[in-house]
Design a protein around this motif. Sequence first.
Motif, short mmCIF file in Angstrom:
data_model
loop_
_atom_site.label_atom_id
_atom_site.label_comp_id
_atom_site.label_asym_id
_atom_site.label_seq_id
_atom_site.Cartn_x
_atom_site.Cartn_y
_atom_site.Cartn_z
N GLN A 47 0.94 -1.07 0.09
CA GLN A 47 -0.07 -0.11 0.09
C GLN A 47 0.81 1.41 -0.06
OE1 GLN A 47 -3.59 0.10 -0.41
NE2 GLN A 47 -2.98 1.95 -1.06
N GLY A 48 1.89 1.21 0.57
CA GLY A 48 2.94 2.21 0.61
C GLY A 48 3.45 2.70 -0.60
N LEU A 50 2.13 1.64 -3.36
CA LEU A 50 0.98 2.37 -4.45
C LEU A 50 0.69 3.70 -4.05
CD1 LEU A 50 -1.44 -0.60 -3.99
CD2 LEU A 50 -0.60 0.21 -6.20
N ASP A 51 0.66 4.11 -2.79
CA ASP A 51 0.56 5.55 -2.45
C ASP A 51 1.36 6.44 -2.85
OD1 ASP A 51 -1.75 4.73 -1.39
OD2 ASP A 51 -0.77 4.85 0.90
N LYS A 52 2.72 6.00 -2.83
CA LYS A 52 3.79 6.82 -3.10
C LYS A 52 4.15 6.98 -4.81
CE LYS A 52 8.92 7.23 -2.31
NZ LYS A 52 9.31 8.68 -1.29
N ALA A 55 0.06 6.83 -7.17
CA ALA A 55 -1.42 7.49 -6.96
C ALA A 55 -2.10 8.17 -7.99
CB ALA A 55 -0.85 8.70 -5.78
#
Length: 104
Positions: A47-48, A50-52, A55
């Motif tokens: 998830q980190g 994907l977010d970084k 996004a």
Amino acid sequence: MTGHPATAYKILTADQWTQFRADGLFHSAPVDLADGYIHLSTRDQLQGTLDKHFAGQSGLVIAEVDLAQLGETVKWEVSRGNALFPHIYGPLPMAAVLGVRQQG
């Protein structure tokens, strides 16, 4: 790879996934090419990543990779937040992909 997860994840764009399926080997995304290895994330890191790095992108494919099939091409190296991330030094064969899911 004792103490490390048995699987990790590669995030691919739809175009990268299409090319991977056609070739049977994934050689690299632009960021992989720049860094000299294929970036993977563990389940806890996914998830980190994907977010970084992804996004706002849609049509992503997340491939679950069997690290045992990759043998010594997998190196665990310090990256974001001083965490150990799995990196592949060589191509990723489709045979090492256990499954995929769509994201976004």
